[in-house]
Write a protein that holds these residues in place. Structure first.
Motif, mmCIF file in Angstrom:
data_model
loop_
_atom_site.group_PDB
_atom_site.id
_atom_site.type_symbol
_atom_site.label_atom_id
_atom_site.label_comp_id
_atom_site.label_asym_id
_atom_site.label_seq_id
_atom_site.Cartn_x
_atom_site.Cartn_y
_atom_site.Cartn_z
ATOM 1 N N LEU A 106 -51.919 -25.414 -69.198
ATOM 2 C CA LEU A 106 -52.996 -24.946 -68.331
ATOM 3 C C LEU A 106 -52.394 -24.065 -67.243
ATOM 4 O O LEU A 106 -51.678 -24.545 -66.363
ATOM 5 C CB LEU A 106 -53.737 -26.135 -67.717
ATOM 6 N N ASP A 107 -52.691 -22.787 -67.310
ATOM 7 C CA ASP A 107 -52.206 -21.807 -66.340
ATOM 8 C C ASP A 107 -53.353 -21.478 -65.390
ATOM 9 O O ASP A 107 -54.297 -20.769 -65.748
ATOM 10 C CB ASP A 107 -51.718 -20.545 -67.066
ATOM 11 N N ILE A 108 -53.292 -22.016 -64.169
ATOM 12 C CA ILE A 108 -54.338 -21.782 -63.170
ATOM 13 C C ILE A 108 -53.906 -20.597 -62.315
ATOM 14 O O ILE A 108 -53.143 -20.744 -61.352
ATOM 15 C CB ILE A 108 -54.567 -23.040 -62.304
ATOM 16 N N GLY A 109 -54.381 -19.419 -62.685
ATOM 17 C CA GLY A 109 -53.990 -18.205 -61.987
ATOM 18 C C GLY A 109 -55.067 -17.691 -61.052
ATOM 19 O O GLY A 109 -56.210 -18.146 -61.075
ATOM 20 N N THR A 110 -54.698 -16.715 -60.244
ATOM 21 C CA THR A 110 -55.633 -16.152 -59.273
ATOM 22 C C THR A 110 -56.713 -15.317 -59.955
ATOM 23 O O THR A 110 -57.875 -15.340 -59.533
ATOM 24 C CB THR A 110 -54.875 -15.277 -58.263
ATOM 25 N N GLY A 152 -49.148 -25.809 -64.423
ATOM 26 C CA GLY A 152 -48.122 -25.187 -63.588
ATOM 27 C C GLY A 152 -48.488 -25.273 -62.116
ATOM 28 O O GLY A 152 -49.656 -25.246 -61.745
ATOM 29 N N ILE A 153 -47.465 -25.390 -61.283
ATOM 30 C CA ILE A 153 -47.632 -25.416 -59.831
ATOM 31 C C ILE A 153 -46.897 -24.201 -59.260
ATOM 32 O O ILE A 153 -45.719 -23.982 -59.572
ATOM 33 C CB ILE A 153 -47.049 -26.711 -59.223
ATOM 34 N N PRO A 154 -47.556 -23.393 -58.425
ATOM 35 C CA PRO A 154 -46.880 -22.207 -57.869
ATOM 36 C C PRO A 154 -45.750 -22.584 -56.930
ATOM 37 O O PRO A 154 -45.677 -23.713 -56.423
ATOM 38 C CB PRO A 154 -48.019 -21.481 -57.121
ATOM 39 N N ALA A 155 -44.859 -21.635 -56.699
ATOM 40 C CA ALA A 155 -43.677 -21.891 -55.880
ATOM 41 C C ALA A 155 -43.942 -21.723 -54.388
ATOM 42 O O ALA A 155 -42.984 -21.667 -53.605
ATOM 43 C CB ALA A 155 -42.530 -20.979 -56.313
ATOM 44 N N SER A 181 -43.814 -23.537 -61.693
ATOM 45 C CA SER A 181 -43.947 -22.435 -62.657
ATOM 46 C C SER A 181 -42.645 -21.684 -62.962
ATOM 47 O O SER A 181 -42.327 -21.461 -64.134
ATOM 48 C CB SER A 181 -45.019 -21.454 -62.180
ATOM 49 N N PRO A 182 -41.854 -21.257 -61.960
ATOM 50 C CA PRO A 182 -40.625 -20.515 -62.289
ATOM 51 C C PRO A 182 -39.652 -21.314 -63.158
ATOM 52 O O PRO A 182 -38.926 -20.738 -63.978
ATOM 53 C CB PRO A 182 -40.017 -20.213 -60.914
ATOM 54 N N LEU A 183 -39.619 -22.641 -62.966
ATOM 55 C CA LEU A 183 -38.724 -23.478 -63.761
ATOM 56 C C LEU A 183 -39.103 -23.433 -65.232
ATOM 57 O O LEU A 183 -38.246 -23.309 -66.115
ATOM 58 C CB LEU A 183 -38.777 -24.911 -63.244
ATOM 59 N N SER A 225 -46.504 -12.497 -56.183
ATOM 60 C CA SER A 225 -45.334 -12.216 -57.021
ATOM 61 C C SER A 225 -44.220 -13.153 -56.602
ATOM 62 O O SER A 225 -43.949 -13.315 -55.416
ATOM 63 C CB SER A 225 -44.895 -10.758 -56.858
ATOM 64 N N THR A 226 -43.570 -13.765 -57.584
ATOM 65 C CA THR A 226 -42.544 -14.780 -57.309
ATOM 66 C C THR A 226 -41.217 -14.373 -57.919
ATOM 67 O O THR A 226 -41.139 -14.081 -59.117
ATOM 68 C CB THR A 226 -42.963 -16.147 -57.879
ATOM 69 N N ALA A 227 -40.182 -14.348 -57.098
ATOM 70 C CA ALA A 227 -38.818 -14.115 -57.586
ATOM 71 C C ALA A 227 -38.090 -15.445 -57.602
ATOM 72 O O ALA A 227 -38.136 -16.203 -56.630
ATOM 73 C CB ALA A 227 -38.091 -13.120 -56.693
ATOM 74 N N ALA A 228 -37.436 -15.744 -58.706
ATOM 75 C CA ALA A 228 -36.693 -16.995 -58.843
ATOM 76 C C ALA A 228 -35.297 -16.691 -59.362
ATOM 77 O O ALA A 228 -35.112 -15.780 -60.165
ATOM 78 C CB ALA A 228 -37.413 -17.948 -59.794
ATOM 79 N N VAL A 229 -34.334 -17.454 -58.890
ATOM 80 C CA VAL A 229 -32.952 -17.319 -59.358
ATOM 81 C C VAL A 229 -32.620 -18.519 -60.223
ATOM 82 O O VAL A 229 -32.672 -19.662 -59.765
ATOM 83 C CB VAL A 229 -31.970 -17.219 -58.175
#
Length: 448
Positions: free
Chosen positions: A10-14, A78-81, A186-188, A214-218
């Motif tokens: 389940l992708d809960i997006g904007t 998913g949970i946003p960062a 979500s990024p994980l 927009s999310t940047a993840a390392v």
């Protein structure tokens, strides 16, 4: 571990709420149903109106159920960062079994010990990712079960987020008549789908460009080390087009999808198209290049802010480069613009599943893959979290009365021989410190 069964992401997006149903058999994942509805009650990836979000979730689930011809009971969301905090934790216990053989209950106990933290009342632990176990001073053990020991330690990475984000997500899922099979940052999840094993190991920057942010993840050493969220996404591009061209939001979205390009150098002044202008009877003719300049300005602004955050932690020096995904990256020219701004190799990830070959489906598929490939140890550690994972219909919360099957004698003997050999090489109470590599030192300051 490749768990068999049906998984629902389940992708809960904007901008949209997506439900993806997949069946995994012998490590092969086959998508059997998809539902997608225009999002309501969601702002920047966070549910702000539960009732509106519930109605959309129900509609998307019904659509997926119809295509998959199954009844959906449980989802992985998913949970946003947003406001994510990453902390290195550790726990230690005395092995409880009389024969000192480490069991499932010992793993649960040491995971619970690692969670003993004075968290602020507004935060909750979402994930605990084990990095290594230590048995009587012998480190770098991935699965200690079946080994003999007196003292068991676990080191891991704890991810915490605001309670309201978790509560609203769980409440919306439950009000939609579903059960929460698991919550993943979500990024994980996206990192495990979009990046190769080498990219996850050596270090890569992953940028997910959604509608609201927009999310940047390392991802480095196969772990999520850093995230930075920019509160702008594809919707802001559409708003810019709407304001500059004086057209409705709906028409602006259509223009972006049909004629948009994020690289103005790749467009032409000669190519024009009509635009319906508010308050005028006749449409105005706008050049492809002019529209591209509007889009490029906003996308460049997002990339520059993310570039500043990533540069501050030397993330851009990692050998994996940059991987971009998310619905906004479907715009032509985004990859080229990203390469110009970041000054690093950039590639775009698009799922290759039939019918889902669009970057907006990345997160939904990533949630399924994350759940389907969880290891026994990850599930055991998850069982002590406020929201544990339930895989293939089984609740993995601790069951004190249940007894795990014994490990094969050969495996136990082999494990004991390894421990004995290492014991002869070094004293258990004074384990040798490992010298971190140059790449690993990039993120050492995160957890100090």
């Amino acid at each position: 571990m490749d768990n068999q069964g049906i998984y629902v992401g389940l992708d809960i997006g904007t901008t949209s709420i997506k439900v993806i149903v997949a069946e995994t058999v012998k490590g092969q994942m086959n998508v059997i149903g998809v539902g997608s509805q225009r999002s309501e009650g969601v702002s920047r990836g966070v549910i702000v109106d539960i009732d509106k979000a519930v109605a959309v979730i129900r509609a998307a689930v019904a659509q997926a159920e119809d295509k998959a011809n199954i009844k959906i009971d449980r989802v992985v969301a998913g949970i946003p960062a947003n406001m994510l905090q990453i902390e290195q934790v550790s726990g230690m216990i005395a092995v409880g079994e009389e024969n000192k053989e480490i069991s499932d209950n010992d793993v649960r106990s040491v995971a619970a010990a690692a969670l003993v933290r004075n968290l602020p009342p507004e935060r909750e632990t979402l994930s605990l990712v084990p990095t290594e176990f230590i048995v009587d001073g012998f480190d770098d053990i991935k699965d200690p079960r079946g080994m003999l020991g007196v003292r068991l330690e676990m080191r891991g990475i704890m991810l915490t987020v605001p309670k309201t984000v978790i509560h609203n997500t769980k409440k919306a899922i439950e009000k939609a008549g579903l059960r929460v099979g698991g919550l993943v940052i979500s990024p994980l999840a996206i990192g495990r789908l979009a990046l190769t094993d080498g990219e996850q190991d050596f270090g890569t920057v992953l940028i997910d460009m959604g509608g609201g942010q927009s999310t940047a993840a390392v991802i480095h050493d196969c772990k999520l080390k850093f995230t930075s969220v920019d509160q702008e996404g594809g919707e802001y591009i559409t708003k810019d087009i709407s304001v500059v061209l004086n057209t409705s939001f709906t028409d602006a979205e259509k223009l972006k999808r049909e004629y948009g390009n994020a690289d103005s150098l790749a467009t032409s002044e000669e190519e024009t198209f009509p635009v319906t202008v508010v308050g005028k009877h006749e449409p105005a003719m706008i050049s492809e290049k002019y529209l591209s300049e509007i889009i490029e300005a906003r996308v460049a602004q997002i990339f520059k802010r993310l570039n500043k955050a990533l540069d501050a932690v030397n993330a851009l020096d990692l050998p994996g480069g940059i991987v971009i995904t998310g619905g906004t990256t479907a715009l032509p020219g985004v990859t080229e613009l990203a390469q110009d701004i970041f000054g690093r190799p950039v590639k775009r990830f698009i799922p290759d599943d039939m019918g889902l070959r669009h970057p907006s489906f990345t997160e939904g598929l990533a949630l399924i893959k994350y759940a389907a490939q969880m290891t026994d140890i990850e599930m055991l550690v998850s069982s002590v979290l406020p929201t544990p994972f339930m895989v293939d219909g089984a609740d993995v919360r601790p069951q004190p009365q249940s007894k795990q099957p014994e490990q094969p004698a050969a495996a136990v003997d082999q494990g004991n021989q390894r421990l004995l050999k290492r014991k002869q090489e070094k004293q258990p109470d004074k384990p040798k410190s490992k010298e971190p590599s140059a790449l690993r030192r990039f993120f050492g300051n995160f957890f100090e």
